[in-house]
Design a protein around this motif. Structure first.
Motif, mmCIF file in Angstrom:
data_model
loop_
_atom_site.group_PDB
_atom_site.id
_atom_site.type_symbol
_atom_site.label_atom_id
_atom_site.label_comp_id
_atom_site.label_asym_id
_atom_site.label_seq_id
_atom_site.Cartn_x
_atom_site.Cartn_y
_atom_site.Cartn_z
ATOM 1 N N LYS A 115 0.834 -1.198 0.000
ATOM 2 C CA LYS A 115 0.000 0.000 0.000
ATOM 3 C C LYS A 115 0.870 1.250 0.000
ATOM 4 C CE LYS A 115 -3.357 -2.495 2.839
ATOM 5 N NZ LYS A 115 -4.211 -2.864 1.697
ATOM 6 N N ILE B 293 -6.987 14.219 -3.017
ATOM 7 C CA ILE B 293 -8.008 13.268 -3.469
ATOM 8 C C ILE B 293 -8.677 13.770 -4.739
ATOM 9 C CG2 ILE B 293 -10.230 12.221 -2.855
ATOM 10 C CD1 ILE B 293 -9.192 12.168 0.070
ATOM 11 N N LEU C 32 -6.442 12.951 -7.450
ATOM 12 C CA LEU C 32 -6.403 11.502 -7.661
ATOM 13 C C LEU C 32 -7.499 11.038 -8.619
ATOM 14 C CD1 LEU C 32 -4.964 8.884 -6.765
ATOM 15 C CD2 LEU C 32 -6.564 8.761 -4.843
ATOM 16 N N LEU D 24 -9.016 3.799 -2.992
ATOM 17 C CA LEU D 24 -8.560 4.787 -2.009
ATOM 18 C C LEU D 24 -9.332 4.641 -0.709
ATOM 19 C CD1 LEU D 24 -7.217 7.615 -1.159
ATOM 20 C CD2 LEU D 24 -9.367 8.581 -1.986
ATOM 21 N N ILE E 115 -13.824 7.152 -5.118
ATOM 22 C CA ILE E 115 -12.607 7.765 -4.564
ATOM 23 C C ILE E 115 -13.100 8.820 -3.589
ATOM 24 C CG2 ILE E 115 -10.501 9.058 -5.077
ATOM 25 C CD1 ILE E 115 -10.345 7.741 -7.745
ATOM 26 N N ALA F 277 -7.509 -1.659 0.146
ATOM 27 C CA ALA F 277 -7.126 -0.330 -0.346
ATOM 28 C C ALA F 277 -5.701 -0.347 -0.900
ATOM 29 C CB ALA F 277 -7.238 0.697 0.777
ATOM 30 N N ILE G 44 -4.214 2.889 -1.758
ATOM 31 C CA ILE G 44 -3.642 4.133 -1.264
ATOM 32 C C ILE G 44 -4.489 4.641 -0.112
ATOM 33 C CG2 ILE G 44 -4.843 5.467 -3.064
ATOM 34 C CD1 ILE G 44 -2.358 7.385 -2.982
ATOM 35 N N THR H 294 -4.962 7.812 2.605
ATOM 36 C CA THR H 294 -4.585 9.172 2.993
ATOM 37 C C THR H 294 -4.883 9.360 4.472
ATOM 38 O OG1 THR H 294 -6.753 10.101 2.425
ATOM 39 C CG2 THR H 294 -5.078 10.080 0.696
#
Length: 855
Positions: free
Chosen positions: A206, A221, A224, A250, A313, A341, A343, A345
């Motif tokens: 990840k 985001i 993204l 995400l 997302i 997931a 990625i 944040t």
């Protein structure tokens, strides 16, 4: 990394498609190749990368990291398929081919099933809306007290084994909730009873992306959502398929404060109160279970939350709304999406604190960590480990404890009574020390921890055991909740009520006391009204080591990372040099759009500008500075922003400029050329920026523009964009060195000098040479802190490819090679190569030519 390996790999990456949604600039290609290179090398590699604001840094990070991730997973699948047939090499070739084809089909079917489910959820909004209408409205669900005993909400539960609480990723949850989340692989292995149809493919590796603020994460985001990326399957399995893309999975993590959907908990406001109340509602003995925490009757909603989160997302607001619509807690349910997931944040504190990572079930081993806006990462590490308390807090805490004990003292069991008494002793002891500090001659200084804990026998208390008890019993929350309840009854309008979580502040300070080592210090500061004790982490090395030692690779990225040395020396001191890659990108603007000049004196023969602490109050120098600004404002169109070293010095300069000189003050001359604005400490930056903008391009604009006087390190020096007409010229007056006489900076520099000396002498370097190098290290750290602040202020001006601006550095010291070397590469490239020390006449000539050519 070594230059040879960089060149070899860079050459192979020249034709790599990073799936950038636009045609990338050369500097973006360079940035993406470097990031890819660091991730591909792995094995604890570190990249420290600087890309000026306006160069598309966030999008470049996204494209580089996810292109690498999809390529890495594709190759991993290929290796796994080959390994699956390695033990049957003696069989006929057709059997091996058949086995390989079967494995490929299984992988493809599993991938297709997941993608099909997620795609269906992307088009399921109407069905979700129908479910929302069928469910009772969130606000109508009863969460109130289920017992007639009012005391039950505030009384400490009896326990003879305070150390038996859970401390894993599901800490605070009831047994039932732990079992439910355990089926998803959170806090334990995935249950064999979980239907395969309810599981999603886990992502073995990840990317953890963190930034400083919630708004910066939201912007990331948004970026993204722009690019698309190829599937993570081997290319041989995707050739000829209709779809050649795979949506990004995400998951945004955040605190309970932002995600809680229980109205009775969310209204508490403070992070500490929300955390304690949430955990309290999950205790097995609690009579008031939170109805939203995942449990058997919410199993389908929890599954849908997980899949819906990965299908889109989402940002934090989306997760909060999804949890409300499904009636399931987004804080806990989001953890079920973690295995699937790609990625994640999360804000700085959730990544930088090991305890926070453990609570969320985050494992960094073998994964990638990307830290954006990393120029302030060392300060951020210090902040998450900082704690302070005041004498006024201790007086209030003593009163709160007294109110609580008078009401519940006789109902407290043995363990509770003993530990409440210990908390009382600590409050008394700390208050006694701080009361004595009011009589000290000095107003601030370092406190010996042993001296601090000697009062009232605090040093005889097992602090680790007490802190564990306080966390598990929710003592701070119970006491503060009861006192707030009493105050609300006595004062319904809330006139005397205080929301300051003083007991939580005390607990945080006690945690800091247990963490004391050579890397931390306690300071006191006395004012006319109060005394404050503060814990400060002097070095981020140990606190950051759990990240640096475990991650596959760490990327530190920012718009103004220069100078780089501090990150290498204080975040990764033991890392081999070949494992660190640094990059300072040029700007995307053409060279003719930037003019950087150093103003060293007003005219030949006059004293040079040197705004050091000893010389900056010189009246003649301040007058000459004012005349230089007046001249600049005559030539520069639209907006001019000037950064001063401190608010105090800004006030001093303005006061002097406002004095009449031969019938007209410098201030009045400035007013005749530009609308004037001045940053005030504590004032709203939004209101000032709006007024400044309006004076340049808004309804009140007169065409002459505006001048904004600001402060390095103030609200206008970071996070504010002075793009286009708002910042045609940025001036920095002097070098904003921190106050070297302050106790915290003295302690920091002494720490760096002593630890560096120890390290060097341990390498058999002669003492005299080691001492000289140690002093140089502390000087560099001090100087680098100053230049990072300067570079942040400079970076406010140029914000996109078509922007242009002049940057004027007013101080002869900017002309030294040492200081110039700490400026970003794109700033150095914009400097005049012929003469590094300009006087006012030469500066005016350069500015005049520059702005005439921009028309």
């Amino acid at each position: 990394m070594g230059s040879e390996s960089m060149e070899d790999i860079s050459g192979s990456l020249q034709k790599l498609d990073f799936h950038h949604p636009y045609t990338p600039y050369h500097v973006q290609e360079q940035f993406m190749r470097t990031v890819y290179n660091v991730l591909e090398a792995g094995n604890g590699q570190v990249g420290i990368l600087e890309s000026p604001t306006g160069t598309g840094k966030s999008l470049s990070l996204i494209c580089a990291t996810l292109t690498w991730l999809r390529a890495y997973k594709s190759s991993r699948h290929e290796v796994a398929l080959s390994a699956a047939t390695s033990n049957i090499q003696d069989e006929p070739e057709w059997i091996i081919d058949q086995m390989l084809a079967q494995k490929r089909d299984e992988l493809l079917r599993e991938w297709e099933d997941r993608e099909r489910r997620l795609e269906q959820l992307r088009t399921k909004e109407k069905a979700l809306e129908t479910r929302v209408h069928k469910r009772r409205r969130l606000e109508e669900r009863p969460v109130g007290r289920e017992t007639d005993d009012e005391d039950a909400a505030f009384l400490l539960q009896d326990t003879e084994s305070p150390g038996s609480g859970h401390t894993d990723a599901l800490s605070g949850l009831s047994k039932e909730s732990r079992e439910i989340l355990g089926r998803f692989g959170i806090g334990g292995a995935t249950s064999a009873e979980t239907p395969v149809a309810e599981q999603l493919m886990d992502e073995d590796i990840k990317i953890y992306y963190t930034s400083r603020t919630h708004s910066q994460l939201s912007q990331f985001i948004t970026e993204l959502r722009r690019p698309t990326f190829p599937p993570s399957l081997p290319k041989s399995m995707t050739e000829g398929r209709d779809s050649e893309t795979e949506a990004v999975k995400l998951l945004p993590f955040s605190s309970r404060q932002r995600l809680c959907i229980n109205p009775s908990v969310a209204k508490l406001g403070s992070v500490q109160a929300i955390n304690d109340r949430c955990a309290e509602l999950q205790q097995q003995k609690s009579s008031q279970k939170c109805p939203y925490v995942p449990k058997d009757e919410l199993l389908s909603q929890t599954h849908e939350f997980r899949d819906s989160a990965l299908a889109s997302i989402p940002d934090i607001e989306d997760l909060h709304q999804l949890g409300k619509s499904l009636g399931v807690c987004p804080y806990y349910a989001s953890r079920t999406a973690l295995p699937g997931a790609e990625i994640i944040t999360l804000p700085y504190p959730l990544l930088l604190q090991e305890s926070a990572r453990d609570a969320l079930g985050i494992k960094l081993d073998g994964n990638v960590v990307v830290i954006d806006e990393a120029h302030n990462i060392m300060d951020a590490i210090a902040n998450v480990h900082a704690a302070d308390i005041r004498l006024s807090d201790m007086k209030r805490a003593k009163g709160m404890l007294g109110v609580y004990v008078r009401r519940f003292g006789k109902k407290l069991g043995g363990v509770n009574r003993v530990n409440v008494g210990r908390v009382g002793r600590i409050i008394e002891g700390l208050s006694e020390w701080m009361q004595q500090a009011t009589q000290l001659k000095q107003d601030n200084g370092i406190v010996d921890a042993n001296d601090l804990t000697r009062h009232k026998g605090i040093d005889q208390i097992n602090m680790f055991e007490l802190i564990k008890y306080i966390h598990e019993s929710k003592l701070a929350f119970k006491i503060q909740s009861y006192v707030a309840h009493v105050e609300s009854e006595n004062d319904p309008k809330g006139i005397t009520r205080s929301s300051t979580p003083v007991l939580h502040s005390l607990v945080a300070f006690l945690v800091a006391l247990t963490n004391l080592s050579s890397e931390g210090r306690i300071f006191f500061e006395r004012t006319a009204e109060d005394v404050k004790l503060s814990y400060l982490l002097l070095s981020p090395t140990h606190a950051f080591s759990s990240i640096a030692d475990n991650a596959r690779a760490v990327i530190l990225a920012g718009g103004t990372m220069s100078p780089f040395e501090d990150y290498e020396n204080h975040l990764f001191p033991s890392l081999a040099k070949e494992k660190v890659t640094t990059l300072s990108c040029d700007h995307v603007i053409p060279p003719e759009n930037l003019c950087v000049r150093i103003l060293a004196q007003s005219r030949p023969g006059n004293p040079e500008f040197e705004f050091s602490f000893q010389k900056r109050s010189d009246r003649d120098m301040i007058t000459q500075l004012g005349l230089a600004v007046v001249n600049a404002c005559s030539l520069v169109p639209d907006g001019v922003v000037i950064f001063f070293p401190s608010y105090g010095y800004l006030d001093e300069v303005v006061s002097m400029w406002q004095q009449n000189n031969n019938g007209q003050s410098i201030w009045s001359r400035l007013e005749s050329r530009k609308a004037l604005f001045r940053e005030a400490k504590g004032a709203s930056s939004d209101e000032m920026l709006a007024a400044y903008t309006d004076a340049i391009i808004g309804t009140s604009s007169t065409g002459r523009g505006a001048l904004l006087l600001s402060v390095v390190g103030g609200k206008m020096s970071e996070g504010i964009n002075f793009s286009d007409r708002l910042g045609r010229c940025v001036m920095v007056v002097g070098l904003p060195y921190p106050n070297i006489a302050s106790p915290d900076w003295k302690a920091k520099l002494e720490y760096i000098e002593s630890t560096t000396y120890e390290q060097l002498t341990g390498k058999a370097i002669p003492p005299n040479e080691a001492r000289a190098q140690a002093k140089a290290s502390s000087r560099d750290f001090y100087e680098n802190a100053c230049m990072r602040a300067v570079n942040q202020s400079i970076g406010r001006a140029i914000r996109h490819r078509g922007d242009y601006a002049a940057i004027v550095l007013v101080d002869k010291r900017f002309g030294s090679e040492r200081i110039r070397g700490k400026l970003p590469g794109w700033i150095r490239s914009g400097m005049d190569k012929s003469n590094k020390d300009k006087n006012l006449g030469e500066l005016m000539s350069s500015l005049g030519t520059f702005f005439r050519n921009r028309k």
